[in-house]
Design an enzyme around this catalytic site. Structure first.
Site, PDB file in Angstrom:
ATOM      1  N   SER A 160       0.713  -1.215   0.164  1.00 49.81           N
ATOM      2  CA  SER A 160       0.070  -0.051  -0.146  1.00 49.81           C
ATOM      3  C   SER A 160       0.780   1.332  -0.104  1.00 49.81           C
ATOM      4  O   SER A 160       2.089   1.284   0.616  1.00 49.81           O
ATOM      5  CB  SER A 160      -1.016   0.025   1.116  1.00 49.81           C
ATOM      6  OG  SER A 160      -1.892   1.385   1.212  1.00 49.81           O
TER       7      SER A 160
ATOM      8  N   GLU B 256      -1.578   9.437  -2.269  1.00 48.12           N
ATOM      9  CA  GLU B 256      -1.110   9.598  -0.950  1.00 48.12           C
ATOM     10  C   GLU B 256      -0.449  10.748  -0.390  1.00 48.12           C
ATOM     11  O   GLU B 256      -0.476  11.284   0.484  1.00 48.12           O
ATOM     12  CB  GLU B 256      -0.136   8.295  -0.560  1.00 48.12           C
ATOM     13  CG  GLU B 256       1.197   8.338  -1.023  1.00 48.12           C
ATOM     14  CD  GLU B 256       1.601   8.266  -2.447  1.00 48.12           C
ATOM     15  OE1 GLU B 256       2.663   8.700  -2.700  1.00 48.12           O
ATOM     16  OE2 GLU B 256       0.674   8.081  -3.197  1.00 48.12           O
ATOM     17  N   ASP B 257       0.314  11.284  -1.625  1.00 44.23           N
ATOM     18  CA  ASP B 257       1.041  12.297  -1.549  1.00 44.23           C
ATOM     19  C   ASP B 257      -0.046  14.015  -1.328  1.00 44.23           C
ATOM     20  O   ASP B 257       0.400  14.698  -0.404  1.00 44.23           O
ATOM     21  CB  ASP B 257       2.093  12.881  -2.504  1.00 44.23           C
ATOM     22  CG  ASP B 257       1.237  12.632  -4.079  1.00 44.23           C
ATOM     23  OD1 ASP B 257       0.057  12.138  -3.931  1.00 44.23           O
ATOM     24  OD2 ASP B 257       1.946  12.645  -4.941  1.00 44.23           O
TER      25      ASP B 257
ATOM     26  N   GLY C 200      -2.651   8.250 -19.224  1.00 47.76           N
ATOM     27  CA  GLY C 200      -3.943   9.147 -19.327  1.00 47.76           C
ATOM     28  C   GLY C 200      -4.714   9.336 -18.436  1.00 47.76           C
ATOM     29  O   GLY C 200      -4.981   8.341 -17.539  1.00 47.76           O
TER      30      GLY C 200
ATOM     31  N   ASN D  15       0.158   3.921   1.598  1.00 44.88           N
ATOM     32  CA  ASN D  15       0.130   4.206   2.848  1.00 44.88           C
ATOM     33  C   ASN D  15       1.210   3.794   3.414  1.00 44.88           C
ATOM     34  O   ASN D  15       1.564   4.507   4.632  1.00 44.88           O
ATOM     35  CB  ASN D  15      -1.216   3.945   3.673  1.00 44.88           C
ATOM     36  CG  ASN D  15      -2.372   4.459   2.865  1.00 44.88           C
ATOM     37  OD1 ASN D  15      -2.528   5.615   2.882  1.00 44.88           O
ATOM     38  ND2 ASN D  15      -3.413   3.515   2.507  1.00 44.88           N
ATOM     39  N   ASN D  16       1.899   2.969   3.499  1.00 47.86           N
ATOM     40  CA  ASN D  16       3.207   2.407   3.921  1.00 47.86           C
ATOM     41  C   ASN D  16       4.210   3.457   4.208  1.00 47.86           C
ATOM     42  O   ASN D  16       4.943   3.530   5.160  1.00 47.86           O
ATOM     43  CB  ASN D  16       3.891   1.041   3.333  1.00 47.86           C
ATOM     44  CG  ASN D  16       2.901   0.033   3.625  1.00 47.86           C
ATOM     45  OD1 ASN D  16       1.965   0.023   4.324  1.00 47.86           O
ATOM     46  ND2 ASN D  16       3.032  -1.068   2.630  1.00 47.86           N
TER      47      ASN D  16
ATOM     48  N   HIS E 216      -4.463  11.280 -15.723  1.00 48.35           N
ATOM     49  CA  HIS E 216      -3.876  11.472 -14.580  1.00 48.35           C
ATOM     50  C   HIS E 216      -4.253  12.507 -13.821  1.00 48.35           C
ATOM     51  O   HIS E 216      -4.757  12.501 -12.636  1.00 48.35           O
ATOM     52  CB  HIS E 216      -2.337  11.537 -14.600  1.00 48.35           C
ATOM     53  CG  HIS E 216      -1.707  11.703 -13.511  1.00 48.35           C
ATOM     54  ND1 HIS E 216      -1.432  10.759 -12.326  1.00 48.35           N
ATOM     55  CD2 HIS E 216      -1.059  12.964 -13.068  1.00 48.35           C
ATOM     56  CE1 HIS E 216      -0.785  11.246 -11.397  1.00 48.35           C
ATOM     57  NE2 HIS E 216      -0.490  12.506 -11.663  1.00 48.35           N
TER      58      HIS E 216
ATOM     59  N   ARG F 285      -4.086   3.017  -5.616  1.00 48.37           N
ATOM     60  CA  ARG F 285      -2.677   3.225  -6.038  1.00 48.37           C
ATOM     61  C   ARG F 285      -2.440   4.682  -6.335  1.00 48.37           C
ATOM     62  O   ARG F 285      -1.599   4.759  -7.411  1.00 48.37           O
ATOM     63  CB  ARG F 285      -2.002   2.161  -6.832  1.00 48.37           C
ATOM     64  CG  ARG F 285      -2.210   1.102  -6.410  1.00 48.37           C
ATOM     65  CD  ARG F 285      -1.305  -0.203  -7.238  1.00 48.37           C
ATOM     66  NE  ARG F 285      -0.009   0.337  -6.959  1.00 48.37           N
ATOM     67  CZ  ARG F 285       0.708  -0.314  -5.998  1.00 48.37           C
ATOM     68  NH1 ARG F 285       0.023  -0.993  -5.108  1.00 48.37           N
ATOM     69  NH2 ARG F 285       2.027  -0.048  -5.870  1.00 48.37           N
TER      70      ARG F 285
ATOM     71  N   SER G 258       2.342   9.624 -13.734  1.00 51.49           N
ATOM     72  CA  SER G 258       1.952  10.893 -14.022  1.00 51.49           C
ATOM     73  C   SER G 258       1.748  11.039 -15.586  1.00 51.49           C
ATOM     74  O   SER G 258       1.069  11.865 -16.027  1.00 51.49           O
ATOM     75  CB  SER G 258       2.912  12.022 -13.563  1.00 51.49           C
ATOM     76  OG  SER G 258       4.074  11.899 -14.057  1.00 51.49           O
TER      77      SER G 258
END
Length: 330
Positions: free
Chosen positions: A142, A257-258, A292, A144-145, A294, A254, A289
């Site tokens: 993940s 998270e940023d 397509g 999140n890790n 994104h 996926r 990024s």
């Protein structure tokens, strides 16, 4: 006799005027000579400083907490050559204390990889201490890790970085100095922006903007955690207080998270991040990024996060931190 008297007076006045003129001319020439000489001295001094700047690394500035240093938390995924290259580079940074590699692969790191990386960090002694290297092994794959709480993290400052980007140590050290001046905020190299999407009506929807949007508008409201400093306390907040629904959304998609970390810090501080100017070297292949849709997916994240947080915490700014030691004029 009278004519001779006036003639003599005329000669005397002419001589006096010529003398005064000569003195003035001499003074002007002397002043010009002095100015030219002073200019040459200043130029030669500046030139020597200029060449000194270009032949030697600038002296580092050490803030009040320099002894404590900072820790690198590096996210990686089956790119062992890039991981080796990154660890080798960052191990030489002067105030780096430790490196934590976020490992979410199904298999543990190989013995050969461990041997190489431990050898790299041990081969770069810094003032009597060694950089500590640790793998933080996760059972679940993940994103999140990368923000899970790290129990044995000694330094307050965390430099979150991906394994496929390289920044010169001088840029990292400067960003660390900037972070020390504002330790509650995020300080990073990769800015992004959001704005209200009035085309959706009502002004309650938002759009995510990438680098070209930042360049065009001159503003930003996020710095991505692929290259950013923040306080280790945000690992605890992310682990324990980030809404579970958002962490599940990040794991499933996926992505984002940023953005979630930017929301978390902005929500806690009410302040914008700080963008540090630095030269980035992409050493890996093109990431998600470039795929397509994104920007649309990122915009969906921004709107979902704002809905769950109950407001839009991101704060826009146009401030940019620049290391003036590396530029001619400022």
């Amino acid at each position: 006799m009278r004519g001779s008297y006036f003639f003599n007076r005329w000669i005397e006045q002419r001589v006096r005027l010529l003398a005064i003129s000569a003195v003035k001319s001499f003074k002007i020439k002397l002043l010009l000579f002095f100015c030219v000489g002073l200019t040459l001295i200043v130029f030669s001094t500046s030139a020597s400083s200029f060449f000194l700047w270009n032949n030697q690394a600038p002296a580092p500035y050490y803030g009040p907490d320099f002894r404590k240093g900072y820790s690198i938390v590096m996210n990686t995924w089956k790119r062992y050559d890039l991981l080796k290259q990154s660890i080798k580079h960052y191990s030489s940074c002067p105030r780096l204390d430790s490196v934590h590699i976020v490992w979410s692969e199904p298999d543990p790191p190989s013995d050969s990889l461990l041997k190489y990386l431990y050898h790299v960090v041990k081969s770069v002694p810094k003032d009597g201490h060694q950089v500590k290297l640790k793998f933080d092994i996760n059972k679940e794959d993940s994103l999140n890790n990368r923000f899970k709480e790290i129990k044995d993290l000694e330094s307050d400052a965390v430099f979150s970085i991906d394994d496929d980007v390289i920044f010169p140590c001088s840029s990292v050290e400067f960003a660390f100095d900037v972070w020390q001046s504002a330790p509650d905020t995020m300080v990073g190299f990769v800015p992004r922006v959001h704005w209200v999407d009035y085309s959706k009506g009502g002004g309650s929807k938002f759009k995510y903007g990438g680098w070209w949007s930042v360049w065009w508008t001159g503003t930003y409201s996020m710095v991505l955690s692929k290259a950013a400093f923040f306080h280790k306390k945000y690992f605890i907040l992310y682990t324990n207080q980030m809404p579970t629904s958002l962490k599940e959304y990040i794991t499933k998609n996926r992505n984002c998270e940023d953005i979630a970390m930017s929301f978390l810090v902005a929500n806690a501080t009410g302040a914008p991040p700080i963008w540090v100017k630095g030269k980035i070297f992409e050493i890996g292949s093109t990431g998600i990024s470039s795929l397509g849709g994104h920007s649309e997916k990122r915009s969906e994240c921004v709107n979902r996060f704002a809905s769950v947080f109950g407001r839009m915490p991101l704060v826009s700014t146009s401030v940019k931190a620049v290391d003036s030691r590396n530029i001619w004029f400022w």
